[in-house]
Design a protein around this motif. Structure first.
Motif, PDB file in Angstrom:
ATOM      1  N   GLU A  57     -15.194   2.813   7.858  1.00 17.27           N
ATOM      2  CA  GLU A  57     -14.132   3.003   7.066  1.00 17.27           C
ATOM      3  C   GLU A  57     -14.042   4.346   6.702  1.00 17.27           C
ATOM      4  OE1 GLU A  57     -16.768   1.248   4.462  1.00 17.27           O
ATOM      5  OE2 GLU A  57     -18.641   2.295   4.547  1.00 17.27           O
ATOM      6  N   SER A  80      -6.613   1.397   2.131  1.00 18.00           N
ATOM      7  CA  SER A  80      -6.157   1.274   0.567  1.00 18.00           C
ATOM      8  C   SER A  80      -5.095   0.829   0.802  1.00 18.00           C
ATOM      9  CB  SER A  80      -5.824   3.061   0.576  1.00 18.00           C
ATOM     10  OG  SER A  80      -4.903   3.260   1.350  1.00 18.00           O
ATOM     11  N   ARG A  87      -8.800   4.479   6.417  1.00 17.62           N
ATOM     12  CA  ARG A  87      -8.963   3.836   5.591  1.00 17.62           C
ATOM     13  C   ARG A  87      -7.572   4.606   4.682  1.00 17.62           C
ATOM     14  NH1 ARG A  87     -11.748   8.173   4.626  1.00 17.62           N
ATOM     15  NH2 ARG A  87     -10.792  10.118   4.090  1.00 17.62           N
ATOM     16  N   SER A  88      -6.410   5.057   5.024  1.00 19.02           N
ATOM     17  CA  SER A  88      -4.906   4.674   4.623  1.00 19.02           C
ATOM     18  C   SER A  88      -4.414   3.407   4.483  1.00 19.02           C
ATOM     19  CB  SER A  88      -3.883   6.240   5.072  1.00 19.02           C
ATOM     20  OG  SER A  88      -4.151   5.797   6.356  1.00 19.02           O
ATOM     21  N   ARG A 109      -5.467  -3.842   1.525  1.00 13.46           N
ATOM     22  CA  ARG A 109      -5.976  -3.868  -0.356  1.00 13.46           C
ATOM     23  C   ARG A 109      -5.388  -4.527  -1.577  1.00 13.46           C
ATOM     24  NH1 ARG A 109     -11.522  -3.792   0.243  1.00 13.46           N
ATOM     25  NH2 ARG A 109     -12.363  -1.354   1.030  1.00 13.46           N
ATOM     26  N   GLN A 110      -3.895  -4.647  -1.430  1.00 10.19           N
ATOM     27  CA  GLN A 110      -2.359  -4.238  -2.762  1.00 10.19           C
ATOM     28  C   GLN A 110      -1.875  -5.264  -1.567  1.00 10.19           C
ATOM     29  OE1 GLN A 110      -0.267  -0.955  -3.429  1.00 10.19           O
ATOM     30  NE2 GLN A 110      -2.829   0.330  -3.532  1.00 10.19           N
TER      31      GLN A 110
END
Length: 327
Positions: free
Chosen positions: A12, A22, A18-19, A25-26
């Motif tokens: 992570e 992010s 990580r990008s 998650r949407q």
């Protein structure tokens, strides 16, 4: 994305992972679970519901990809699809396909492209019998510059043993095949058993003086089977090494490329009596194995190992015929 899908992401703290996470998650209908290390995923996998796939990073700075794949595949059937983010420069040099169980994506691509890759990864039907191919273990070992031995068995019963040192393929055995033909025999086979061990010492022998990618590339295969005793195919963009490949003309254990140094050829030293005895016993074992006389083959390989106790080909073939004797 359909509802109820779970994606594991590791490590992570990696910027590229990580990008992507992010943005993921949407997305509706997708749950993303992140882990700090490959060991963390392996330690918790037994307590996790089966995910739809794994998003990860594959490079020299994030070791553990191979162990994760082996751990997941040892208990998961069909195999979980893996999406590995790699350096864009490596993507341009890859000489082989990896199949649906291992998808490689350029970490520098626009986020929309990476999201599309994730959607494709998790959209497969759960009942699909997905098995990772040999390339799915060999190529990650090369790209992460590992020093490992891979003991592979395909769903069709084919065995192969491959030694990789610092990302370069040194030795490969499969039945009576060695070097490039042995790699080619297992590369696109579906694997149902895999054992990977870290090499803590350098192997006693080396068959292939090639970079890892060159050993996997179609170009190096054409080199190994070209016409004439010294044929070498023209250079290609996958020709990452500097060694000339000489097709085998002697006993199986003597499949060694001739070294080149500043344009002059280094002649091989005469073989000792022990080497000659070893070659004869190894060849006897292979011929007996092909004739399905596994007891005689085992005896020949055992005698060969008395002369070279650490020889990987003799050990591999002895283990193979012993398995045959048990059935």
């Amino acid at each position: 994305m359909s509802s109820g899908q779970t994606l594991l992401a590791v490590p992570e703290e990696d910027e590229s992972v990580r990008s992507v996470v992010s943005v993921l998650r949407q997305q509706k209908g997708l749950k993303v679970e992140t882990f700090s290390s490959f060991e963390a995923v392996i330690g918790r996998k037994a307590n996790l519901p089966r995910p739809s796939g794994v998003l990860t990073k594959l490079d020299q700075r994030t070791p553990g990809f191979l162990e994760l794949a082996v751990a997941l595949d040892s208990e998961e059937a069909p195999h979980l699809p893996l999406l590995a983010l790699v350096n864009g420069g490596l993507m341009r040099e890859l000489p082989v396909e990896t199949g649906p169980a291992l998808v490689l994506a350029d970490a520098g691509r626009p986020i929309e492209d990476l999201l599309a890759a994730v959607r494709s990864l998790v959209s497969g039907k759960p009942e699909t019998q997905l098995f990772r191919q040999g390339v799915g273990y060999i190529l990650p070992s090369v790209l992460s510059r590992r020093s490992v031995s891979l003991d592979l068995r395909s769903s069709s019963g084919l065995d192969a043993f491959i030694e990789i040192v610092g990302g370069d393929v040194w030795n490969a055995y499969s039945g009576d095949l060695t070097a490039i033909p042995a790699i080619e025999s297992i590369l696109y086979e579906s694997i149902d058993r895999i054992e990977a061990k870290t090499l803590h010492t350098i192997p006693g022998e080396r068959q292939l003086f090639l970079s890892g990618l060159q050993a996997l590339s179609p170009h190096s295969r054409r080199q190994s089977v070209g016409p004439g005793p010294r044929a070498v195919a023209p250079k290609s963009r996958f020709d990452l090494g500097t060694q000339e490949i000489v097709p085998p003309t002697g006993p199986p254990e003597a499949v060694l490329p001739a070294a080149e140094s500043r344009g002059s050829r280094t002649e091989s030293a005469p073989r000792s009596e022990t080497d000659q005895e070893f070659a004869m016993l190894l060849n006897e074992g292979i011929q007996a194995s092909l004739a399905r006389d596994y007891r005689r083959a085992a005896e020949a390989f055992e005698k060969a190992l008395l002369r070279r106790p650490e020889d990987p080909k003799a050990k591999f073939n002895l283990a193979r015929v012993r398995r045959r004797l048990k059935h």
